[in-house]
Every structure is written in structure tokens, then in C-alpha cells.
Design a protein around this motif. Structure first.
Motif, short mmCIF file in Angstrom:
data_model
loop_
_atom_site.label_atom_id
_atom_site.label_comp_id
_atom_site.label_asym_id
_atom_site.label_seq_id
_atom_site.Cartn_x
_atom_site.Cartn_y
_atom_site.Cartn_z
N VAL A 500 0.85 -1.19 0.00
CA VAL A 500 0.00 0.00 0.00
C VAL A 500 0.89 1.24 0.00
CG1 VAL A 500 -1.77 1.30 1.28
CG2 VAL A 500 -1.78 -1.21 1.35
N VAL A 501 0.53 2.24 -0.82
CA VAL A 501 1.23 3.52 -0.75
C VAL A 501 0.24 4.62 -0.41
CG1 VAL A 501 2.97 2.94 -2.50
CG2 VAL A 501 0.86 4.12 -3.19
N LEU A 502 0.76 5.71 0.13
CA LEU A 502 -0.01 6.95 0.20
C LEU A 502 0.43 7.78 -0.99
CD1 LEU A 502 -1.94 8.91 1.71
CD2 LEU A 502 0.11 9.92 2.71
N PHE A 503 -0.52 8.12 -1.83
CA PHE A 503 -0.25 8.94 -3.01
C PHE A 503 -0.67 10.37 -2.73
CE2 PHE A 503 -2.04 11.01 -6.76
CZ PHE A 503 -0.97 10.95 -7.64
N ILE A 504 0.19 11.33 -3.08
CA ILE A 504 -0.18 12.75 -2.94
C ILE A 504 -0.06 13.40 -4.32
CG2 ILE A 504 0.25 14.92 -1.72
CD1 ILE A 504 1.68 13.36 0.41
N ALA A 505 -1.13 14.01 -4.76
CA ALA A 505 -1.16 14.59 -6.11
C ALA A 505 -0.11 15.69 -6.23
CB ALA A 505 -2.55 15.14 -6.42
N GLN A 506 0.41 15.79 -7.46
CA GLN A 506 1.49 16.71 -7.76
C GLN A 506 1.29 18.12 -7.23
OE1 GLN A 506 2.45 16.62 -11.88
NE2 GLN A 506 3.38 18.63 -11.90
N LYS A 507 0.15 18.72 -7.53
CA LYS A 507 -0.06 20.11 -7.18
C LYS A 507 -0.01 20.31 -5.67
CE LYS A 507 -3.99 22.67 -7.34
NZ LYS A 507 -5.20 23.21 -7.97
N ASP A 508 -0.70 19.44 -4.94
CA ASP A 508 -0.77 19.59 -3.50
C ASP A 508 0.57 19.31 -2.84
OD1 ASP A 508 -3.88 19.85 -3.14
OD2 ASP A 508 -3.52 18.28 -4.61
N PHE A 509 1.27 18.28 -3.33
CA PHE A 509 2.56 17.94 -2.76
C PHE A 509 3.56 19.07 -3.00
CE2 PHE A 509 6.79 16.03 -3.25
CZ PHE A 509 6.98 15.63 -1.94
N THR A 510 3.58 19.58 -4.23
CA THR A 510 4.53 20.64 -4.58
C THR A 510 4.28 21.89 -3.74
OG1 THR A 510 4.47 19.75 -6.80
CG2 THR A 510 5.55 21.85 -6.53
N ARG A 511 3.01 22.23 -3.57
CA ARG A 511 2.68 23.40 -2.76
C ARG A 511 3.25 23.26 -1.35
NH1 ARG A 511 -3.69 24.89 -3.72
NH2 ARG A 511 -3.39 26.07 -5.64
N PHE A 512 3.04 22.10 -0.76
CA PHE A 512 3.50 21.88 0.61
C PHE A 512 5.02 21.88 0.69
CE2 PHE A 512 3.36 18.82 4.45
CZ PHE A 512 3.41 19.89 5.34
N ALA A 513 5.65 21.16 -0.23
CA ALA A 513 7.11 21.05 -0.19
C ALA A 513 7.78 22.40 -0.43
CB ALA A 513 7.59 20.03 -1.22
N ARG A 514 7.14 23.28 -1.18
CA ARG A 514 7.72 24.62 -1.41
C ARG A 514 7.51 25.53 -0.21
NH1 ARG A 514 5.11 27.07 -6.57
NH2 ARG A 514 6.79 28.59 -6.58
N ALA A 515 6.35 25.40 0.44
CA ALA A 515 6.02 26.34 1.52
C ALA A 515 6.69 25.96 2.84
CB ALA A 515 4.51 26.40 1.70
N PHE A 516 7.03 24.68 2.99
CA PHE A 516 7.45 24.17 4.28
C PHE A 516 8.96 23.93 4.25
CE2 PHE A 516 7.03 20.85 7.70
CZ PHE A 516 6.48 21.70 8.63
N PRO A 517 9.75 24.76 4.89
CA PRO A 517 11.21 24.72 4.72
C PRO A 517 11.84 23.35 5.00
CG PRO A 517 10.56 26.68 5.93
CD PRO A 517 9.34 25.83 5.80
N ILE A 518 11.32 22.62 6.01
CA ILE A 518 11.91 21.32 6.34
C ILE A 518 11.86 20.37 5.15
CG2 ILE A 518 11.58 19.22 7.75
CD1 ILE A 518 10.45 22.47 9.18
N LEU A 519 10.75 20.38 4.47
CA LEU A 519 10.60 19.48 3.31
C LEU A 519 11.48 19.94 2.16
CD1 LEU A 519 6.80 18.68 3.13
CD2 LEU A 519 8.64 17.22 3.93
N ASP A 520 11.50 21.24 1.94
CA ASP A 520 12.28 21.81 0.85
C ASP A 520 13.75 21.37 0.99
OD1 ASP A 520 12.22 23.51 -1.42
OD2 ASP A 520 13.33 25.00 -0.26
N THR A 521 14.30 21.54 2.18
CA THR A 521 15.69 21.17 2.46
C THR A 521 15.87 19.66 2.31
OG1 THR A 521 15.62 22.89 4.12
CG2 THR A 521 17.54 21.43 4.16
#
Lengths: 553, 553
Positions: A500-521
Motif C-alpha cells: 500500500v502507498v499513500l499517493f499525494i497529487a502533484q499540485k498539492d505535494f509541490t505546494r506543501f514542499a515549497r512552503a514548508f522549509p523542512i521538506l524543501d531542504t
């Protein structure tokens, strides 16, 4: 004398008929309020026809405010009930501050919900047929399958798209597969590249026969009729598990399909389950007057309630009110009478009713009926079916609308308009061992985190001869190049076991990863360390206009 | 001789009429394929009536397959065009592998898209009226506002919910506000707690008057009629910015509202913008024959194209074809004739057409019309409007359906069924300085990351007297208790300046934070360090049944 406040929660048959009767019998004495998540009543028997677009979605439902003119209607979510303080806690609209509604008498009419947890993959991959949104989703999905099947060059994909499966052969399952088949058959002439014999319909039932509440000979007739119209009826076999591309049966068979409709798995409404009331068979135990024992001024009815028809019914299901609209309507009236009797200090009456029969449509203007012990099948039964439901539909406007729908639809081409909706941003996806998650050349669509199981990634660069392989286990992730400016997958990801995987759609994932410094790094580091930088393993595709980063607001 | 392959991309008026004429004129010689993201043609002039539920959503559109019986229809997204290789790259269905479609002649008919980027907050907080989903969303939204306004006790919230604003007073804006007003007026009798004078409608236009394409006296008549029906028409004033709770005008006024419909801001279709073609005013420059200069076998028409009506029109917009359905239909026919002429080696004809007039509905059975220079207003103009659009609607079935809708709706109560849909999982939210993001007692709904600006959190514990304050700047976050088993907010968060957050809905955020170990660790640490652990600052609410963690699949 101050009016007594009666709150009814739930706007199905039980709740609506109870509220209507309460308002009528208690006019001037009672202040009746109905709380429901939607502002409409769903006429459930017509949902399969909505799925087949024989009826407009808005016509299979009736606005509660129009149905219950003198009842205060509140579109809200019930968050909890405080029985001691005699209040219902609701949340309404966008301002999410819980509101207390105090009652003198409370009627719980929340129905049941679908619970598919026993079947791995079914909760995530099956469609259901409980409410209007479900019917709408099924219709959109079926037409989407036809659209893609008409233009695909891949025979495996085509077969999967053209296989339609319904699990559970009660009324709802039988009528759903019959209506889906009807929609597909009528629509096919607009899909020149699909031949009728390429389309498969399955009705899967764990019991030895379909329509268990019907006499055996009517069920046999129904089975013959369905099979005559190309629906494969599989009885005595259950569903074991499901993925996005297949269903596995208990006999080991695997049927590739994009469409599974589950009409099985009744469970309690989540709120009902959380109330701490005495339950049996996932229903609230009441006395014969529909009172909930041990609670002051609390009543229950409809599918949510287990109402005994005799004094000590024990474990015999036949000695309790059955979960049908027929019963719920009578329960509503009796319950209203009992509340008024209680407030007037008069004697309550126990609920008593005997079913007058059953009807089930088989599509193609055929049905089976068992009414007052008389068994009917074929077109006459179907006309009876239509007439009965039309008469049962509350409100003159609703009757007229549905009647007009039937009339118009019988002379017009089928409505194959597909009103698409955005798929959910996050979803769990099940894979069987050997399934491909993605392969080189596929458009990137999102980010995957392993919830259970394991996957293997391989990237082969034909130009440089380089080979790259990586194993992913629980908590690992893949597909992070969704963050980069590249459009096509270059690797192949295969499930090494049932996973089983958790899938996160491109737009939503990208938004979060850009806004949230920990993920970006984290992702910059990860891509550098794992692949040797963003340029290395990623060949840019030719179709990248869609993957421009969104402008920040 | 092998058939020539013609691909038309876009299924609006231009694309549909071009494809229809190509199929007819080129039968046996041409193989025509139409590619569109939806499988239906949208009859845009009827969208405001869909929003008002005068017409069923499915009846304002026509399935392309039924409209274009002999044209291959492909429901797919166009990802790119390779002009040198003469191919269109598309992606269809769930199997996301790009497919190449080779053409001999290509017709670009992609229309325009809405671009609101110049107005901060408008892209995120305004509804639009471009396609069927928009109309449906507006209708659902308006009914939702009525439902909540009927039961709220907060006069500020009520006013905000009952203020409906349309920005832009062309056809679309005027008809939209008129239809919304009509829906609300007819629905009000079912909302006993809303008085008619509590509802406000605004039409906001930056130009000095509404309906700029109409003669001034008709526009003045339209303004009077709208105002007579309680719609406040504000001209000479623009929209500066918007949030989820208000719109700010260029004159500094702030109107609290939950409903902003933007009918302004035409921009190029994203694919058109990415093609590298010679553009002017966000449209593809063509020659008078609708060919795209410099490309082999590429044509453009409709709103996407800038088609000169004379040889050297320069910067005079009146010397180009206007962006209306009337023009697009004629362009489609002429373009088809030109393609056939080209393939037959005959002479092409330049596009020439003069508008026959304009019509705009004002609701309440009134309209304005300017047809062949004759000016009409009132009921006669409205009948003309209905007759004209009925005749213009392609296909007999569609005409019949819409006609029946009008008939049925004129004698029946309004359809106030609200079919709710899940809001998007991630969204950017704008706040004005001083706006509250959330306050104590609110149900937790999601997680917030600061994209721009700053916010202040304060928590006061009345029991212990403790006070806690924290400042959040870009990249900081708040609302992480969504991860804990607590149901109500205990803190107050206020915007310290005009700011933007990325909001992630509870379910989606929790799923990701649980599945992704880096986040899981980070938030455990953060909550420990910032608040002194999960128990400290978080008082459990009484309504926590909704916040049980989802069972992992």
C-alpha cells in the motif's frame, strides 16, 4: 405553556416521516427541528437510475425545506450528543464553532454507513451506492471508462476499462448492475471503437443466490434475465481484495477491472457508534415503543435502530423491524404518535407492521415483484415498480419531475455528458505483487510514500548504459521528481509484494514542499545524495508546459 | 488517395463548427478528429441559468459525440504540439503515457482562460463563470450561504453570507448577478429566518457604464432594471483585492462577502501561451484566411485567435474578429472551407462577417437587445433572447431539453438541492491585517504554513492564568495540533499585516505526516519544544468523535 423542543437528527425516510408527523400532530405544542448534513432527502431506490442518467441527479432528491415547510431545517454536521445535558452539538457553515442545540425529545434517525474494512483494498478502490454523490460518481466513472476505451490502443487497458463489477446482489446491487449495463448499451453507438462483446458485466454474491429477501423462483427468474442481457452472475463466491486495476475473488480468480461497485458491508453510522449506547448488530437497541432504554427523552428509528416486534425476540432477526423504507415510514409515524402521547401523558403504542412485499427492477423494462404474497415478473412487475416508487416519492413536484425524466429519457438519446471532478489530493493505493506503479515515459502525477510492503525502482539509461536500482520499504518514498521541472518518469517501479502507498497529487505535494522549509531542504539533499543531483537521472520530456511551477499568490 | 488527417483541438463554438463543416465538406477525403478535455460542448450563454438552477447542469451542454457523429472524438488533455514533426501530444484516461497524434492540418480552437493574477486574492477567493463546473459551484455555494444564514446567530456572519458580488459587467457579469438574484429571491420563502432586505447584490464595473458593447441608452435601461430589483450597480470602480471574507474596491471601500464572482481577466489558454507562436493581446495572430503564419498546416480561430478583418488593421480592435459565439461559428465554417480549398488546390477566402447584434438577459423575464440596429428592451427582448439561444443551441435533443427545463421551471418551486463537494485539500488563503485565522473554541480543520506576511498566536488558559504568545513569519506554521487527538482550537491567530497562508486540510495533512517519517519526527519534536508536550497547551474538546485517526489501510 412553552413549546417542547424536538430535534430529529437524520433526513432519510425515518427522520423525514417522523418530523412530518410530529409537526402535524404536535402543531402549536411542539417546536420541531431537523438536522441533516445535506439540505435534501435522498430517494435511495432511484439512485441506480441516477447512475444510469435515466434521472437527473437533482430530481432523485427532494429539498428538505420544501418537504417539511413548518419544520426548522438545519444543514449541519452533528459532532456529538450530551445525553446528560440534553443537547446536540453541531457545526454548520464555514465558521467552525460548535453550537449547542437543547432538546426535550431527541429522535436519532442517522441510518447506517458502509464499512468495507474487512476487504483489503475495497474501501479505497470500490465505489458505493449510498448517496447522491455516489450515484453521480459512478455515472461519471462509467462514461470516463467508455471515453478512454474508445481511443486506447492497449488491449489489456481496454479490457480492464470495459469490465464492470458489482459486489453484493441485494436490491441495490442488482439494480445497479442492471442500470449500468443499460447506460453502457445505450451509449455504445456513440463509441465507434467499442464492440458490444468487448464489454463485461459481473454481479458477485457470496450467498448461494441473488436477492435473498425474494422467493427463490423470482430470484431464479431475475438471474436468467440478467444473464440473458450479458450480466455474468457469480454466486457462492466472495470478494477477497481489490486494487485499482483488479478484484480478487475468494476462489482465487482475479478479474482485471477499473470499476467495482460495492453494495455490501453495512456498518453503524460513525456518530451512532461513538455514542456509547447499547448496540446489537451495529444498531441501537430500543424498546417496542422506539425509546432508547436508560436515556431520558431519546428515541431511535429507521436503519440505525433495532426495534423489537415482540417482547423477547432474542437473536431472531425476523422478530425485529427490517431495514427498509417501508418500515421506516411506519416507524416515523408511530414514533411521532408516541412522543405526542408521552407529552400528553397518554399511553404509548408498540410498533407493529408486516411487510407488504418487495420489488426489484432488472433494467430493460423488466422487474420482479412479490406483493401481498403475489409473485410477478417481467414488464408488468416493472410498471408496478415504477408506479409504486412514483407514489412513494414524497411531494408532488418530485413526482412530476421524476415522471418527466422517465418520459423524456425514453424518447431521447442517453445523456453521456461526463462532468469530471478533481480526484482527491491524497489517497491510499493498493498494489498486488508484480503490479507496476509507474514506468518510463509516464507523465509524473504525484509523490508516493510506502505505507506497507515494498517496491523496487529501476532506471536504465539507454544512452549511457547506466543502471540504477533501489528498494523502498515502509516510510520510504519515490516519485519526488514531481518537484523538479521534468515531465516524464524515467524509472520503473514495481511492487515486490502486496503493498500500500499513500499517493499525494502533484499540485498539492509541490505546494506543501515549497512552503514548508523542512521538506524543501530534505528533498534537495535527498535528490543530491540519491541520484547525484537534479540533472543526473532525469531526462526532461518534451511535454513540459503543464509542469511549470504555480505562481505563488 | 490516403485521407488527410485533420485535428481540431478545443470543443467550443469555433472548434465544433469547424469540425462539423470539415466533416461535411470533406467527407471521404478527410479524417477529422476533435480533441477536448471534456466530452461535451458547453453552451456558455446558458451558464448563468445553470447557476440559478433554471436549467439542469447536464442540459446546458451537449455531448460532442452526439453533436459530431462522424468525427472521431478524443477526450484527452493536450500536453504539447510539435509543429516541426506535425504532431499533437496528448494524455488520456488514467494511464498517463503521452500519445502522439500526427496531423496534416491542425486547427487550434482552445479559447481563452481566466487570469486574475493582477488582483491579489481574487484567483484564490473568486468564483468564475467559464465552464459548467463553475456554474455548478456558484449554485452550490449560493444555496450553502442561504442554509447557513438561516441558522446563524451572528449578525456579521449573516451579512457576509447574504452579500453577493459580481465583478465585471459584460454579458456574463450582468446575467450572472441577475440570475443569482432570481435564485435567491425564489428560494427565500423556504428560509424563514432570512428577510429580503438582509440580502445584498452588487455589480462592480471599472468602466464608466455596464454592458460596454451595447448602445448607451440600452445600458442605462439595464442599469435601471437591475437597480429596481435591488442590485447595486457600482461603475467607475474596480476591485483591488479579495480575501475569504471581503472584497476591497479601488476607492478603499471594503465589502464583507462570502461570494465574489469574477467575470473579468481574460488571458491566453496555458497551452496556447506555451506554443511560442506570434501573439498579440494574448491571442494567436493569424492571416485573414485564419492560417498561423510561419507554420505548415496550422490554423487558429475563435477566442484564441486574432483574425484581421482587413489587410492592415494595426492596433484597432474593431478591425479584428470579435470574441463572440456569433463570430466563432462563422469562422469555423470559413476555416473548414479554406482547408478543403487548400487541399483541393483552390483559392482561399478571407474571413468577413459583421455582427448582427447583441442580447443580454436581465433576469425577471426582462432583457436588452440590439439586433440589426434595432434596440429593444423588456419582456419582448427577453423572449427574443430565449428564442435566439434556443435556435442557436446545437442539436434537436438539446433544444428540447432546454425548452422543457424552462417550461417545468416556470411552474415549479426552485430547485434548492445543494450537492456539496469536498473543498480542495490544499489552498492559499489571503488575510487582511487584523483578520482572525481561527479563535478558541473553533473546530480544528487543518494546518497552516505562512507563505507571506506574519501572524500572532495567543493562548490564554483561564484556569491556570498562563499566557502564551508566538509570532509566525514566512515558512513558519501553526495549527499542528490537528495531528493530536484534540478537537477544538485553544489559541487565537490574527494576521499582523496583509498575509497569505497555505492551508492543508486535516485529513490530507494527517495522512502525510503519519506516513512520512521526517514529518512525524519533526512535529513530535516541535510540539514538545514549543508547547512543552502534547498534553500541555491543548484542552480536549467535547466533540471529538470526528477526530479519531483514520485506520490505516
Amino acid at each position: 405553556m412553552a413549546k417542547k423542543k424536538i430535534i430529529v437528527i437524520g433526513g432519510g425516510f425515518g427522520g423525514v416521516f417522523a418530523a412530518k408527523a410530529l409537526e402535524k400532530r404536535g402543531r402549536g405544542k411542539l417546536d420541531v427541528e431537523l438536522v441533516n448534513a445535506n439540505n435534501y432527502f435522498v430517494f435511495q431506490p432511484l439512485l441506480p437510475e441516477v447512475a444510469a442518467s435515466t434521472i437527473h441527479s437533482a430530481d432523485a432528491v427532494v429539498p428538505l425545506r420544501q418537504l417539511l415547510r413548518r419544520v426548522q431545517m438545519r444543514q449541519a454536521e452533528v459532532m456529538g450528543i450530551d445525553f446528560a445535558a440534553k443537547k446536540v452539538i453541531v457545526v454548520q457553515g464555514t465558521r467552525r464553532i460548535p453550537i449547542d442545540l437543547y432538546y426535550d425529545e431527541l429522535v436519532i434517525a442517522l441510518g447506517t454507513s458502509v464499512d468495507l474494512k474487512r476487504f483489503p483494498g475495497l474501501p479505497e478502490h470500490a465505489l458505493t451506492m449510498k448517496d447522491l454523490a455516489d450515484a453521480h460518481r459512478l455515472r461519471t466513472h462509467v462514461i470516463g471508462c467508455l471515453e478512454t476505451a474508445d481511443v486506447t490502443d492497449d488491449p489489456e487497458v481496454k479490457q480492464q476499462l470495459l469490465t464492470f463489477i458489482t459486489v453484493g446482489a441485494g436490491f441495490s446491487g442488482v439494480e445497479t448492475i442492471a442500470e449500468v449495463r443499460e447506460l453502457v448499451r445505450r451509449a455504445l453507438k456513440y463509441y465507434p471503437n467499442i464492440k458490444e462483446d468487448e464489454v463485461r458485466f459481473y454481479l458477485i454474491e457470496y450467498a448461494p443466490r441473488i436477492l435473498p429477501t425474494f422467493p427463490a423462483d423470482l430470484a431464479a427468474y431475475a438471474t436468467r434475465r440478467l444473464e440473458m442481457h450479458g450480466i455474468r452472475v457469480l454466486t457462492g463466491v466472495g470478494t477477497k481484495s481489490a486494487t485499482g486495476s483488479a478484484v480478487e475473488l475468494t476462489d482465487g480468480r482475479i478479474l482485471p477491472t477499473s470499476t467495482i461497485v460495492a453494495t455490501i458491508g453495512n456498518g453503524p453510522h460513525p456518530l451512532v457508534a461513538s455514542l456509547g449506547l447499547d448496540m446489537k448488530w451495529a444498531r441501537i437497541k430500543t424498546d417496542r415503543f422506539m425509546r432508547v432504554p436508560g436515556q431520558d427523552g431519546v428515541w431511535a428509528l429507521g436503519d440505525a435502530a433495532l426495534i423489537p416486534l415482540v417482547d423477547d425476540p432474542d437473536d431472531d432477526p425476523l422478530l425485529y423491524a427490517t431495514q427498509t423504507a417501508q418500515f421506516a415510514v411506519r416507524e416515523g409515524r408511530q414514533l411521532a404518535a408516541n412522543i405526542v402521547a408521552k407529552l400528553d401523558g397518554k399511553e404509548l403504542k408498540p410498533f407493529a407492521y408486516t411487510s407488504k412485499g418487495s420489488l426489484a427492477s432488472l433494467g430493460m423494462s423488466k422487474a420482479v415483484a412479490d406483493v401481498y404474497g403475489v409473485k410477478l415478473s417481467g414488464t408488468l412487475a416493472w410498471l408496478l415498480w415504477r408506479g409504486f416508487y412514483l407514489s412513494f416519492l414524497p411531494g408532488f413536484t418530485a413526482k412530476l419531475r421524476v415522471g418527466l425524466n422517465w418520459l423524456v429519457n425514453s424518447v431521447m438519446p442517453p445523456n453521456i455528458v461526463q462532468i469530471q471532478s478533481t480526484p482527491p489530493a491524497t489517497r491510499y493505493i493498493h498494489y498486488r505483487k508484480g503490479d507496476r506503479v509507474f514506468e518510463p515515459g509516464m507523465l509524473i502525477d504525484g509523490f508516493y510514500t510506502v505505507v506497507r510492503g515494498s517496491f523496487q525502482l529501476t532506471i536504465d539509461n539507454p544512452e549511457t548504459g547506466e543502471h540504477f536500482a533501489k528498494l523502498f520499504r515502509q516510510g520510504d518514498h519515490f516519485g519526488e521528481r514531481v518537484l523538479l521541472k521534468s515531465a516524464l518518469r524515467t524509472g520503473l517501479v514495481v511492487a515486490l509484494e502486496d503493498s500500500v502507498v499513500l499517493f499525494i497529487a502533484q499540485k498539492d505535494f509541490t505546494r506543501f514542499a515549497r512552503a514548508f522549509p523542512i521538506l524543501d531542504t530534505y528533498f534537495k539533499d535527498y535528490i543530491e545524495k540519491t541520484f547525484g543531483g537534479p540533472e543526473k537521472a532525469f531526462a526532461a520530456g518534451s511535454v513540459n508546459h503543464k509542469h511549470e511551477l504555480e505562481t505563488l499568490p
